[in-house]
Write a protein that holds these residues in place. Structure first.
Motif, PDB file in Angstrom:
ATOM      1  N   PRO A 218       0.875  -1.153  -0.082  1.00  0.00           N
ATOM      2  CA  PRO A 218       0.076  -0.033   0.076  1.00  0.00           C
ATOM      3  C   PRO A 218       0.793   1.242   0.094  1.00  0.00           C
ATOM      4  O   PRO A 218       1.805   1.109   0.979  1.00  0.00           O
ATOM      5  CB  PRO A 218      -0.757  -0.012   1.151  1.00  0.00           C
ATOM      6  N   MET A 219       0.642   2.097  -0.794  1.00  0.00           N
ATOM      7  CA  MET A 219       1.414   3.293  -1.141  1.00  0.00           C
ATOM      8  C   MET A 219       0.778   4.723  -1.094  1.00  0.00           C
ATOM      9  O   MET A 219      -0.541   4.603  -1.526  1.00  0.00           O
ATOM     10  CB  MET A 219       2.290   3.249  -2.406  1.00  0.00           C
ATOM     11  N   MET A 220       1.562   5.780  -0.755  1.00  0.00           N
ATOM     12  CA  MET A 220       0.766   7.012  -0.932  1.00  0.00           C
ATOM     13  C   MET A 220       2.178   7.957  -1.742  1.00  0.00           C
ATOM     14  O   MET A 220       3.238   7.546  -1.537  1.00  0.00           O
ATOM     15  CB  MET A 220       0.432   7.736   0.490  1.00  0.00           C
ATOM     16  N   PHE A 221       1.677   8.600  -2.928  1.00  0.00           N
ATOM     17  CA  PHE A 221       2.505   9.463  -3.640  1.00  0.00           C
ATOM     18  C   PHE A 221       2.185  10.899  -3.482  1.00  0.00           C
ATOM     19  O   PHE A 221       1.049  11.261  -4.107  1.00  0.00           O
ATOM     20  CB  PHE A 221       2.561   8.923  -5.006  1.00  0.00           C
ATOM     21  N   LEU A 222       3.214  11.778  -3.047  1.00  0.00           N
ATOM     22  CA  LEU A 222       2.912  13.227  -2.994  1.00  0.00           C
ATOM     23  C   LEU A 222       3.872  13.651  -4.058  1.00  0.00           C
ATOM     24  O   LEU A 222       5.241  13.531  -4.032  1.00  0.00           O
ATOM     25  CB  LEU A 222       3.088  13.797  -1.725  1.00  0.00           C
ATOM     26  N   GLU A 223       3.168  14.367  -5.277  1.00  0.00           N
ATOM     27  CA  GLU A 223       4.058  14.824  -6.199  1.00  0.00           C
ATOM     28  C   GLU A 223       4.238  16.432  -6.221  1.00  0.00           C
ATOM     29  O   GLU A 223       3.308  17.190  -5.612  1.00  0.00           O
ATOM     30  CB  GLU A 223       3.427  14.421  -7.482  1.00  0.00           C
ATOM     31  N   TYR A 224       4.934  16.889  -7.289  1.00  0.00           N
ATOM     32  CA  TYR A 224       5.397  18.294  -7.219  1.00  0.00           C
ATOM     33  C   TYR A 224       4.322  19.154  -7.617  1.00  0.00           C
ATOM     34  O   TYR A 224       4.386  20.179  -7.387  1.00  0.00           O
ATOM     35  CB  TYR A 224       6.529  18.471  -8.336  1.00  0.00           C
ATOM     36  N   ASN A 225       3.533  18.312  -8.643  1.00  0.00           N
ATOM     37  CA  ASN A 225       2.194  19.258  -9.147  1.00  0.00           C
ATOM     38  C   ASN A 225       0.819  19.342  -8.330  1.00  0.00           C
ATOM     39  O   ASN A 225      -0.188  19.297  -8.581  1.00  0.00           O
ATOM     40  CB  ASN A 225       1.945  18.598 -10.637  1.00  0.00           C
ATOM     41  N   ASN A 226       1.072  18.968  -6.786  1.00  0.00           N
ATOM     42  CA  ASN A 226      -0.019  18.839  -5.854  1.00  0.00           C
ATOM     43  C   ASN A 226      -0.810  17.751  -6.352  1.00  0.00           C
ATOM     44  O   ASN A 226      -1.872  17.803  -5.836  1.00  0.00           O
ATOM     45  CB  ASN A 226      -0.764  20.129  -5.760  1.00  0.00           C
ATOM     46  N   GLN A 227      -0.334  16.627  -6.827  1.00  0.00           N
ATOM     47  CA  GLN A 227      -1.172  15.526  -7.185  1.00  0.00           C
ATOM     48  C   GLN A 227      -0.739  14.365  -6.208  1.00  0.00           C
ATOM     49  O   GLN A 227       0.457  14.445  -5.673  1.00  0.00           O
ATOM     50  CB  GLN A 227      -0.790  15.111  -8.540  1.00  0.00           C
ATOM     51  N   ILE A 228      -1.752  13.886  -5.602  1.00  0.00           N
ATOM     52  CA  ILE A 228      -1.655  12.845  -4.758  1.00  0.00           C
ATOM     53  C   ILE A 228      -2.314  11.612  -5.355  1.00  0.00           C
ATOM     54  O   ILE A 228      -3.168  11.419  -5.854  1.00  0.00           O
ATOM     55  CB  ILE A 228      -2.296  12.881  -3.250  1.00  0.00           C
ATOM     56  N   VAL A 229      -1.509  10.396  -5.039  1.00  0.00           N
ATOM     57  CA  VAL A 229      -1.928   8.963  -5.440  1.00  0.00           C
ATOM     58  C   VAL A 229      -2.054   8.125  -4.385  1.00  0.00           C
ATOM     59  O   VAL A 229      -0.983   7.960  -3.646  1.00  0.00           O
ATOM     60  CB  VAL A 229      -1.046   8.621  -6.647  1.00  0.00           C
TER      61      VAL A 229
END
Length: 301
Positions: A218-229
């Motif tokens: 189970p993962m959470m990704f916080l990106e530079y473009n304010n995108q979360i996955v």
């Protein structure tokens, strides 16, 4: 005779408009590479199996894998942008630009970078048009004289022609660098990254989490473009987040299978999020950041 004079002035004006357009284009593409902003690979995309990666992601991740390679490309583009506005170095810039734009155009076509094909093709055509003025000289220099060509240039120029190119390059480069640097400064480097979700609870009741859709955990990704996955229970949930100091707001495009869609909360000790989700339910997520040994993107940002 008068019409020919006007037409000549229009063509000269158009020529210099193209020159300064190409200069601005090259400089504005170079500076983001100095700051490692252009070929940015999304963290969640790096967990997709290679066989499922698109041609676009393949090319983007290749260029984004090395800062020094980005620096090399950026320096080349920057030199083109500077050299092309000066008459003495314009031919050098055009020959460099022909090679760079040819390569980029082929890459964009072959790797399905559809959004960039149009402007790259326009740049390529404009460079060829400007080079056509040097056709006879190039033929004489490279073919007839085998690389030996003496030509005494007229050094007489008015003040505007002498100093405006310097003014243009300095002002554009400094102002765009400040703009790009300030844009990058809005990003919290300590938060962006990939995280393994250890546990989730709603109203103090644990949520059962299965393998993720992107990666095995189970993962959470916080990106530079304010995108979360969120990659949980064999599904990837996409959304966006807003971060102000330790406060975070999360909004997903679709609710998860445990009915989580939005949350306002706080980041605690960089390993947990505590907050309130839909219908005033208490939400807590504990996570561990994936370090550079397991996620190479964390060593590049």
């Amino acid at each position: 005779m008068m019409k020919n004079s006007y037409l000549k002035k229009i063509l000269i004006g158009l020529k210099y408009l193209i020159i300064y357009y190409i200069s601005a284009s090259m400089i504005c593409f170079a500076i983001p590479k100095f700051l490692f902003m252009q070929f940015r690979v999304l963290h969640y995309a790096s967990y997709v199996p290679l066989v499922e990666v698109s041609k676009t992601q393949h090319m983007w991740s290749f260029f984004g894998r090395s800062y020094h390679y980005n620096l090399f490309i950026g320096i080349t583009e920057f030199l083109i942008g500077v050299f092309i506005v000066f008459r003495r170095t314009r031919l050098i810039a055009l020959l460099m630009a022909l090679g760079v734009c040819s390569n980029i155009l082929i890459l964009n076509i072959e790797f399905d970078i559809d959004f960039a094909i149009g402007h790259t093709f326009v740049d390529f055509v404009l460079i060829v048009v400007l080079l056509s003025e040097y056709y006879r000289d190039l033929y004489k220099f490279f073919i007839q004289l085998g690389g030996k060509f003496n030509h005494v240039m007229n050094t007489g120029q008015n003040i505007f022609k002498r100093y405006f190119p310097v003014f243009f390059v300095v002002v554009l480069s400094v102002s765009y660098f400040i703009f790009a640097f300030n844009l990058r400064a809005t990003v919290n480097e300590d938060v962006v990254g990939a995280y393994k979700i250890e546990r989730v609870s709603i109203n103090n009741t644990p949520v059962i989490l299965n393998n993720g859709n992107l990666g095995s955990d189970p993962m959470m990704f916080l990106e530079y473009n304010n995108q979360i996955v969120l990659s949980v229970n064999d599904t990837a949930y996409y959304g966006h987040y807003v971060l102000v100091k330790d406060s975070i707001k999360i909004r997903l495009n679709h609710p998860t299978n445990f009915q989580f869609k939005s949350m306002d909360g706080l980041i605690k000790d960089n390993n947990s999020i505590l907050g309130e989700m839909d219908e005033k339910k208490l939400f807590q997520m504990d996570y561990t950041r994936i370090d550079g040994k397991k996620n190479y993107l964390n060593d590049l940002y």
